[in-house]
Design a protein around this motif. Sequence first.
Motif, PDB file in Angstrom:
ATOM      1  N   GLN A   1     -18.287   1.062  -5.575  1.00 49.42           N
ATOM      2  CA  GLN A   1     -17.483   0.885  -4.357  1.00 49.42           C
ATOM      3  C   GLN A   1     -16.004   0.920  -4.743  1.00 49.42           C
ATOM      4  OE1 GLN A   1     -18.359  -2.698  -2.198  1.00 49.42           O
ATOM      5  NE2 GLN A   1     -16.728  -2.384  -0.702  1.00 49.42           N
ATOM      6  N   GLN A   2     -15.220   1.714  -4.032  1.00 51.74           N
ATOM      7  CA  GLN A   2     -13.810   1.868  -4.357  1.00 51.74           C
ATOM      8  C   GLN A   2     -13.019   0.599  -4.032  1.00 51.74           C
ATOM      9  OE1 GLN A   2     -12.513   6.354  -3.773  1.00 51.74           O
ATOM     10  NE2 GLN A   2     -13.571   5.654  -1.923  1.00 51.74           N
ATOM     11  N   GLY A   3     -11.910   0.406  -4.745  1.00 52.36           N
ATOM     12  CA  GLY A   3     -11.054  -0.738  -4.471  1.00 52.36           C
ATOM     13  C   GLY A   3     -10.434  -1.292  -5.732  1.00 52.36           C
ATOM     14  N   LEU A   4      -9.701  -2.388  -5.590  1.00 51.63           N
ATOM     15  CA  LEU A   4      -9.060  -3.068  -6.717  1.00 51.63           C
ATOM     16  C   LEU A   4     -10.115  -3.853  -7.486  1.00 51.63           C
ATOM     17  CD1 LEU A   4      -6.593  -3.969  -8.322  1.00 51.63           C
ATOM     18  CD2 LEU A   4      -6.126  -5.677  -6.575  1.00 51.63           C
ATOM     19  N   LYS A   5     -10.261  -3.560  -8.769  1.00 46.32           N
ATOM     20  CA  LYS A   5     -11.330  -4.163  -9.562  1.00 46.32           C
ATOM     21  C   LYS A   5     -10.844  -5.325 -10.428  1.00 46.32           C
ATOM     22  CE  LYS A   5     -14.165  -1.560  -7.641  1.00 46.32           C
ATOM     23  NZ  LYS A   5     -15.043  -2.157  -6.618  1.00 46.32           N
ATOM     24  N   THR A   6      -9.656  -5.202 -10.983  1.00 48.98           N
ATOM     25  CA  THR A   6      -9.131  -6.289 -11.806  1.00 48.98           C
ATOM     26  C   THR A   6      -7.652  -6.042 -12.046  1.00 48.98           C
ATOM     27  OG1 THR A   6      -9.476  -7.590 -13.827  1.00 48.98           O
ATOM     28  CG2 THR A   6      -9.687  -5.203 -14.025  1.00 48.98           C
TER      29      THR A   6
ATOM     30  N   LEU B 124      -1.041   0.158   4.445  1.00 40.97           N
ATOM     31  CA  LEU B 124      -1.901   1.306   4.205  1.00 40.97           C
ATOM     32  C   LEU B 124      -3.214   0.823   3.605  1.00 40.97           C
ATOM     33  CD1 LEU B 124       0.727   3.629   2.485  1.00 40.97           C
ATOM     34  CD2 LEU B 124      -0.051   3.811   4.844  1.00 40.97           C
ATOM     35  N   ILE B 125      -4.324   1.287   4.127  1.00 39.58           N
ATOM     36  CA  ILE B 125      -5.631   0.994   3.536  1.00 39.58           C
ATOM     37  C   ILE B 125      -6.085   2.256   2.817  1.00 39.58           C
ATOM     38  CG2 ILE B 125      -8.016   0.296   3.953  1.00 39.58           C
ATOM     39  CD1 ILE B 125      -7.016  -1.195   6.428  1.00 39.58           C
ATOM     40  N   ILE B 126      -6.116   2.179   1.492  1.00 41.79           N
ATOM     41  CA  ILE B 126      -6.338   3.369   0.679  1.00 41.79           C
ATOM     42  C   ILE B 126      -7.506   3.135  -0.264  1.00 41.79           C
ATOM     43  CG2 ILE B 126      -5.307   4.947  -0.995  1.00 41.79           C
ATOM     44  CD1 ILE B 126      -2.553   4.025   0.061  1.00 41.79           C
ATOM     45  N   ARG B 127      -8.580   3.854  -0.037  1.00 37.66           N
ATOM     46  CA  ARG B 127      -9.747   3.837  -0.928  1.00 37.66           C
ATOM     47  C   ARG B 127     -10.189   2.410  -1.270  1.00 37.66           C
ATOM     48  NH1 ARG B 127     -10.731   8.899  -3.341  1.00 37.66           N
ATOM     49  NH2 ARG B 127      -9.734  10.495  -2.043  1.00 37.66           N
ATOM     50  N   GLY B 128     -10.405   1.613  -0.239  1.00 32.09           N
ATOM     51  CA  GLY B 128     -10.949   0.279  -0.433  1.00 32.09           C
ATOM     52  C   GLY B 128      -9.941  -0.795  -0.750  1.00 32.09           C
ATOM     53  N   LEU B 129      -8.653  -0.465  -0.782  1.00 36.43           N
ATOM     54  CA  LEU B 129      -7.613  -1.460  -1.099  1.00 36.43           C
ATOM     55  C   LEU B 129      -6.516  -1.420  -0.052  1.00 36.43           C
ATOM     56  CD1 LEU B 129      -6.293  -3.575  -2.931  1.00 36.43           C
ATOM     57  CD2 LEU B 129      -5.314  -1.699  -4.271  1.00 36.43           C
ATOM     58  N   LYS B 130      -6.111  -2.596   0.404  1.00 38.59           N
ATOM     59  CA  LYS B 130      -5.024  -2.698   1.377  1.00 38.59           C
ATOM     60  C   LYS B 130      -3.699  -2.854   0.627  1.00 38.59           C
ATOM     61  CE  LYS B 130      -5.772  -5.000   5.117  1.00 38.59           C
ATOM     62  NZ  LYS B 130      -6.003  -6.103   6.095  1.00 38.59           N
ATOM     63  N   TYR B 131      -2.764  -1.958   0.912  1.00 37.94           N
ATOM     64  CA  TYR B 131      -1.397  -2.030   0.397  1.00 37.94           C
ATOM     65  C   TYR B 131      -0.511  -2.549   1.516  1.00 37.94           C
ATOM     66  CZ  TYR B 131      -2.675   0.792  -3.716  1.00 37.94           C
ATOM     67  OH  TYR B 131      -3.255   1.252  -4.885  1.00 37.94           O
ATOM     68  N   LYS B 132      -0.034  -3.781   1.395  1.00 35.62           N
ATOM     69  CA  LYS B 132       0.816  -4.402   2.405  1.00 35.62           C
ATOM     70  C   LYS B 132       2.262  -4.341   1.911  1.00 35.62           C
ATOM     71  CE  LYS B 132      -0.910  -8.237   4.169  1.00 35.62           C
ATOM     72  NZ  LYS B 132      -1.578  -9.574   4.260  1.00 35.62           N
ATOM     73  N   VAL B 133       3.064  -3.535   2.591  1.00 29.37           N
ATOM     74  CA  VAL B 133       4.418  -3.254   2.120  1.00 29.37           C
ATOM     75  C   VAL B 133       5.428  -3.976   3.010  1.00 29.37           C
ATOM     76  CG1 VAL B 133       6.080  -1.465   1.502  1.00 29.37           C
ATOM     77  CG2 VAL B 133       3.621  -1.004   1.313  1.00 29.37           C
ATOM     78  N   GLU B 134       6.240  -4.785   2.391  1.00 27.81           N
ATOM     79  CA  GLU B 134       7.273  -5.543   3.098  1.00 27.81           C
ATOM     80  C   GLU B 134       8.610  -4.821   2.982  1.00 27.81           C
ATOM     81  OE1 GLU B 134       7.240  -9.304   1.158  1.00 27.81           O
ATOM     82  OE2 GLU B 134       5.316  -9.919   2.024  1.00 27.81           O
ATOM     83  N   ALA B 135       9.426  -4.939   4.041  1.00 23.68           N
ATOM     84  CA  ALA B 135      10.773  -4.367   3.999  1.00 23.68           C
ATOM     85  C   ALA B 135      11.686  -5.272   3.190  1.00 23.68           C
ATOM     86  CB  ALA B 135      11.303  -4.209   5.424  1.00 23.68           C
ATOM     87  N   ASP B 136      12.718  -4.677   2.622  1.00 25.14           N
ATOM     88  CA  ASP B 136      13.675  -5.461   1.834  1.00 25.14           C
ATOM     89  C   ASP B 136      14.507  -6.381   2.739  1.00 25.14           C
ATOM     90  OD1 ASP B 136      15.092  -6.398  -0.281  1.00 25.14           O
ATOM     91  OD2 ASP B 136      16.401  -4.654  -0.445  1.00 25.14           O
TER      92      ASP B 136
END
Length: 253
Positions: free
Chosen positions: A85-90, A241-253
């Motif tokens: 299953q795709q996603g962040l593993k470690t 962005l939800i990319i290949r099983g991992l959520k990338y939450k991007v905050e503005a500066d």
Amino acid sequence: MKDLKLDHIVHYVQQLDNFKFPGHIFTLHQGGKHDRLGTYNRLAYLNNAYIELLDVYKPETLQKIIKSEEGRVSFPSKIVQDHYQQGLKTIAFQTQDISKLKENLEAQNIEVVGPIEMDRENTKGEKTTWKLLYIADPDYRVKPPFFIQWDESVKERETKIAPLRQEAFTIKGIEINSTERNHTAEKWKQWFGMEVVSHSETETTLKLKNDDVVYRIYDGAYSGYKAVILKDNKTASPYTLIIRGLKYKVEAD
């Protein structure tokens, strides 16, 4: 353990040869093959750490090695354990003295595997080498981060990768689910010398002594890494962005 800091995260992506981040948000650089594991990678260097996108080119090699003492705790073992299953593993924490770190952990009766000599070779035949150390304690709910020491000096390595860094992006934190949050938090405090930033009925936030990245552990119906939090100093509005099983939450500066 005062020198520990986030080195990189490991995001498993299938068919990596054909993968590009949406909108080319991150530039991918050639990594190489880990022949002993049957895996290969592409790398996105950010301001304070990097993203390792990992795929498997020899499943039979990976299947065999995870049956060994080293393999069952190795960084790609979670791919097999999660049934691909795709996603962040470690995630990996960098240290400057992996042998001393091993001594410190073993003095606390913490079982470890390593240091293990590793290398990867790129398409030009250039080899990069490093050492890995793993927590081998079987009593965990989330696959623990592992330790890495590069064979280059800090200055040599930074000189090499500085031109590749996308300095607009900084990893600010990792979000983690645990079915036994207090258990996971206590283990991470013991294993990595982490400090408690905050604690509530549903969340515990930890950080390393020498790093600003935070690790937010939530109560969850499952245990595992669920999101990476980044800052983008070139945007005025946050985005996810939800990319290949991992959520990338991007905050503005």
